[in-house]
Design a protein around this motif. Structure first.
Motif, PDB file in Angstrom:
ATOM      1  N   SER A  38      -2.808  30.843  36.517  1.00  0.00           N
ATOM      2  CA  SER A  38      -3.779  30.948  35.332  1.00  0.00           C
ATOM      3  C   SER A  38      -3.249  31.424  33.357  1.00  0.00           C
ATOM      4  O   SER A  38      -2.544  33.351  34.224  1.00  0.00           O
ATOM      5  CB  SER A  38      -5.423  30.904  35.550  1.00  0.00           C
ATOM      6  N   CYS A  39      -2.963  30.891  32.543  1.00  0.00           N
ATOM      7  CA  CYS A  39      -2.730  31.751  31.215  1.00  0.00           C
ATOM      8  C   CYS A  39      -3.822  31.958  30.496  1.00  0.00           C
ATOM      9  O   CYS A  39      -3.888  30.831  29.550  1.00  0.00           O
ATOM     10  CB  CYS A  39      -1.871  31.054  30.581  1.00  0.00           C
ATOM     11  N   ALA A  40      -4.634  32.300  29.885  1.00  0.00           N
ATOM     12  CA  ALA A  40      -5.521  33.270  29.248  1.00  0.00           C
ATOM     13  C   ALA A  40      -5.104  33.290  27.995  1.00  0.00           C
ATOM     14  O   ALA A  40      -3.860  34.389  27.547  1.00  0.00           O
ATOM     15  CB  ALA A  40      -6.223  34.338  29.173  1.00  0.00           C
ATOM     16  N   ALA A  41      -5.426  32.744  27.208  1.00  0.00           N
ATOM     17  CA  ALA A  41      -4.444  32.186  25.379  1.00  0.00           C
ATOM     18  C   ALA A  41      -5.435  32.478  24.562  1.00  0.00           C
ATOM     19  O   ALA A  41      -6.061  32.767  24.004  1.00  0.00           O
ATOM     20  CB  ALA A  41      -4.022  30.963  24.593  1.00  0.00           C
ATOM     21  N   SER A  42      -5.694  33.804  23.424  1.00  0.00           N
ATOM     22  CA  SER A  42      -6.537  34.337  22.379  1.00  0.00           C
ATOM     23  C   SER A  42      -5.768  33.992  21.210  1.00  0.00           C
ATOM     24  O   SER A  42      -4.591  34.501  20.896  1.00  0.00           O
ATOM     25  CB  SER A  42      -7.219  35.584  22.634  1.00  0.00           C
ATOM     26  N   GLY A  43      -6.446  34.772  20.417  1.00  0.00           N
ATOM     27  CA  GLY A  43      -5.899  35.439  19.336  1.00  0.00           C
ATOM     28  C   GLY A  43      -5.197  34.250  17.380  1.00  0.00           C
ATOM     29  O   GLY A  43      -5.718  34.419  16.576  1.00  0.00           O
ATOM     30  N   TYR A  44      -5.866  32.693  17.978  1.00  0.00           N
ATOM     31  CA  TYR A  44      -5.428  31.880  17.208  1.00  0.00           C
ATOM     32  C   TYR A  44      -5.913  30.344  17.556  1.00  0.00           C
ATOM     33  O   TYR A  44      -5.900  30.134  18.347  1.00  0.00           O
ATOM     34  CB  TYR A  44      -3.636  31.907  16.897  1.00  0.00           C
ATOM     35  N   PRO A  45      -5.834  29.680  16.343  1.00  0.00           N
ATOM     36  CA  PRO A  45      -6.846  28.817  16.609  1.00  0.00           C
ATOM     37  C   PRO A  45      -5.419  27.761  17.684  1.00  0.00           C
ATOM     38  O   PRO A  45      -4.921  27.891  16.870  1.00  0.00           O
ATOM     39  CB  PRO A  45      -7.256  27.801  15.865  1.00  0.00           C
ATOM     40  N   LEU A  46      -5.751  26.987  19.008  1.00  0.00           N
ATOM     41  CA  LEU A  46      -4.532  26.537  19.329  1.00  0.00           C
ATOM     42  C   LEU A  46      -4.580  25.528  19.674  1.00  0.00           C
ATOM     43  O   LEU A  46      -3.739  24.252  21.011  1.00  0.00           O
ATOM     44  CB  LEU A  46      -4.859  27.301  20.641  1.00  0.00           C
ATOM     45  N   ARG A  47      -4.958  24.766  18.960  1.00  0.00           N
ATOM     46  CA  ARG A  47      -5.156  22.639  18.566  1.00  0.00           C
ATOM     47  C   ARG A  47      -3.351  21.825  18.963  1.00  0.00           C
ATOM     48  O   ARG A  47      -3.518  20.847  19.212  1.00  0.00           O
ATOM     49  CB  ARG A  47      -6.184  22.327  18.083  1.00  0.00           C
ATOM     50  N   ASN A  48      -2.903  22.687  18.580  1.00  0.00           N
ATOM     51  CA  ASN A  48      -1.193  21.802  17.672  1.00  0.00           C
ATOM     52  C   ASN A  48      -0.436  23.068  18.405  1.00  0.00           C
ATOM     53  O   ASN A  48       0.134  23.536  17.523  1.00  0.00           O
ATOM     54  CB  ASN A  48      -1.336  21.880  16.918  1.00  0.00           C
ATOM     55  N   THR A  49      -0.612  23.651  19.491  1.00  0.00           N
ATOM     56  CA  THR A  49       0.085  23.920  20.387  1.00  0.00           C
ATOM     57  C   THR A  49       0.836  24.016  21.757  1.00  0.00           C
ATOM     58  O   THR A  49       0.196  23.013  22.177  1.00  0.00           O
ATOM     59  CB  THR A  49      -0.678  25.870  20.573  1.00  0.00           C
ATOM     60  N   CYS A  50       1.837  24.180  21.818  1.00  0.00           N
ATOM     61  CA  CYS A  50       2.928  23.656  23.089  1.00  0.00           C
ATOM     62  C   CYS A  50       3.418  25.294  23.892  1.00  0.00           C
ATOM     63  O   CYS A  50       3.314  26.415  23.498  1.00  0.00           O
ATOM     64  CB  CYS A  50       4.414  23.438  22.883  1.00  0.00           C
ATOM     65  N   PHE A  51       2.078  24.385  25.288  1.00  0.00           N
ATOM     66  CA  PHE A  51       2.099  26.396  26.124  1.00  0.00           C
ATOM     67  C   PHE A  51       3.092  25.585  26.957  1.00  0.00           C
ATOM     68  O   PHE A  51       3.401  24.397  27.545  1.00  0.00           O
ATOM     69  CB  PHE A  51       1.016  26.269  26.634  1.00  0.00           C
ATOM     70  N   GLY A  52       3.571  26.617  27.816  1.00  0.00           N
ATOM     71  CA  GLY A  52       5.180  25.950  28.870  1.00  0.00           C
ATOM     72  C   GLY A  52       4.964  27.667  30.194  1.00  0.00           C
ATOM     73  O   GLY A  52       4.490  28.335  29.407  1.00  0.00           O
ATOM     74  N   TRP A  53       5.678  27.088  30.433  1.00  0.00           N
ATOM     75  CA  TRP A  53       5.838  28.267  32.126  1.00  0.00           C
ATOM     76  C   TRP A  53       6.966  28.555  31.723  1.00  0.00           C
ATOM     77  O   TRP A  53       7.770  27.242  32.710  1.00  0.00           O
ATOM     78  CB  TRP A  53       4.753  27.588  33.290  1.00  0.00           C
ATOM     79  N   PHE A  54       7.451  28.895  32.406  1.00  0.00           N
ATOM     80  CA  PHE A  54       8.763  29.509  33.231  1.00  0.00           C
ATOM     81  C   PHE A  54       8.667  30.485  33.908  1.00  0.00           C
ATOM     82  O   PHE A  54       7.648  30.816  34.458  1.00  0.00           O
ATOM     83  CB  PHE A  54       9.726  30.559  31.129  1.00  0.00           C
ATOM     84  N   ARG A  55       9.901  30.668  34.643  1.00  0.00           N
ATOM     85  CA  ARG A  55       9.809  31.763  36.068  1.00  0.00           C
ATOM     86  C   ARG A  55      11.126  31.841  35.505  1.00  0.00           C
ATOM     87  O   ARG A  55      13.130  31.423  35.228  1.00  0.00           O
ATOM     88  CB  ARG A  55      10.387  30.706  37.294  1.00  0.00           C
ATOM     89  N   GLN A  56      11.461  33.779  36.278  1.00  0.00           N
ATOM     90  CA  GLN A  56      12.881  34.283  37.030  1.00  0.00           C
ATOM     91  C   GLN A  56      12.923  35.059  38.003  1.00  0.00           C
ATOM     92  O   GLN A  56      12.096  35.795  38.274  1.00  0.00           O
ATOM     93  CB  GLN A  56      13.134  35.144  35.043  1.00  0.00           C
ATOM     94  N   ALA A  57      13.951  34.190  38.731  1.00  0.00           N
ATOM     95  CA  ALA A  57      14.008  34.888  39.940  1.00  0.00           C
ATOM     96  C   ALA A  57      15.520  36.320  39.967  1.00  0.00           C
ATOM     97  O   ALA A  57      15.920  35.701  38.627  1.00  0.00           O
ATOM     98  CB  ALA A  57      14.955  33.903  41.400  1.00  0.00           C
ATOM     99  N   PRO A  58      14.686  36.851  40.489  1.00  0.00           N
ATOM    100  CA  PRO A  58      16.171  38.010  40.503  1.00  0.00           C
ATOM    101  C   PRO A  58      17.724  37.436  40.598  1.00  0.00           C
ATOM    102  O   PRO A  58      18.154  37.132  41.462  1.00  0.00           O
ATOM    103  CB  PRO A  58      16.386  38.679  41.875  1.00  0.00           C
ATOM    104  N   GLY A  59      18.090  38.158  39.490  1.00  0.00           N
ATOM    105  CA  GLY A  59      20.040  37.881  39.367  1.00  0.00           C
ATOM    106  C   GLY A  59      19.717  36.642  38.746  1.00  0.00           C
ATOM    107  O   GLY A  59      21.106  35.831  38.581  1.00  0.00           O
ATOM    108  N   LYS A  60      18.932  35.538  38.089  1.00  0.00           N
ATOM    109  CA  LYS A  60      19.058  34.318  37.762  1.00  0.00           C
ATOM    110  C   LYS A  60      18.411  34.334  36.404  1.00  0.00           C
ATOM    111  O   LYS A  60      17.798  35.353  36.178  1.00  0.00           O
ATOM    112  CB  LYS A  60      18.335  33.527  38.372  1.00  0.00           C
TER     113      LYS A  60
END
Length: 119
Positions: free
Chosen positions: A21-43
């Protein structure tokens, strides 16, 4: 300013599922792109999925298509593989998502949550 807080990481066996889950706050978020990224060790950091809050359009990396599902606040991960092991980050940027999920295009970032998949 936008604050993002991830949760839901953990350890699971191959073939299992996790929901981040990603809890977002602090600004109106109606026109926002949300993304998920990942980083493995050494990559480098890899874009996994994104969703545009305005119309719900989504994009996925080929490596997760058919297994991961993104929604406004969640990343559902099914049929997990050991190669999915990484630190997962939620990110956001105002405006629509681009077809290629690139970290340079995102402004706000969470601290990350660890996902470990054992074989």
């Amino acid at each position: 300013q936008v604050q993002l807080v991830e949760s839901g990481g953990g350890s699971v066996q191959a073939g299992g599922s996790l929901s981040l889950s990603c809890a977002a706050s602090g600004y109106p978020l109606r026109n926002t792109c949300f993304g998920w990224f990942r980083q493995a060790p050494g990559k480098g950091r890899e874009g996994v999925a994104s969703i545009y809050s305005y119309d719900g359009s989504t994009y996925y990396a080929d490596s997760v298509k058919g297994r991961f599902t993104i929604s406004r606040n969640y990343l559902q991960m099914n049929s997990l593989k050991p190669e999915d092991t990484a630190m997962y980050y939620c990110a956001a940027v105002f405006g629509p998502c681009r077809q290629v999920i690139a970290d340079r295009d995102f402004t706000y970032w969470g601290q990350g949550t660890q996902v470990t998949v054992s074989s």
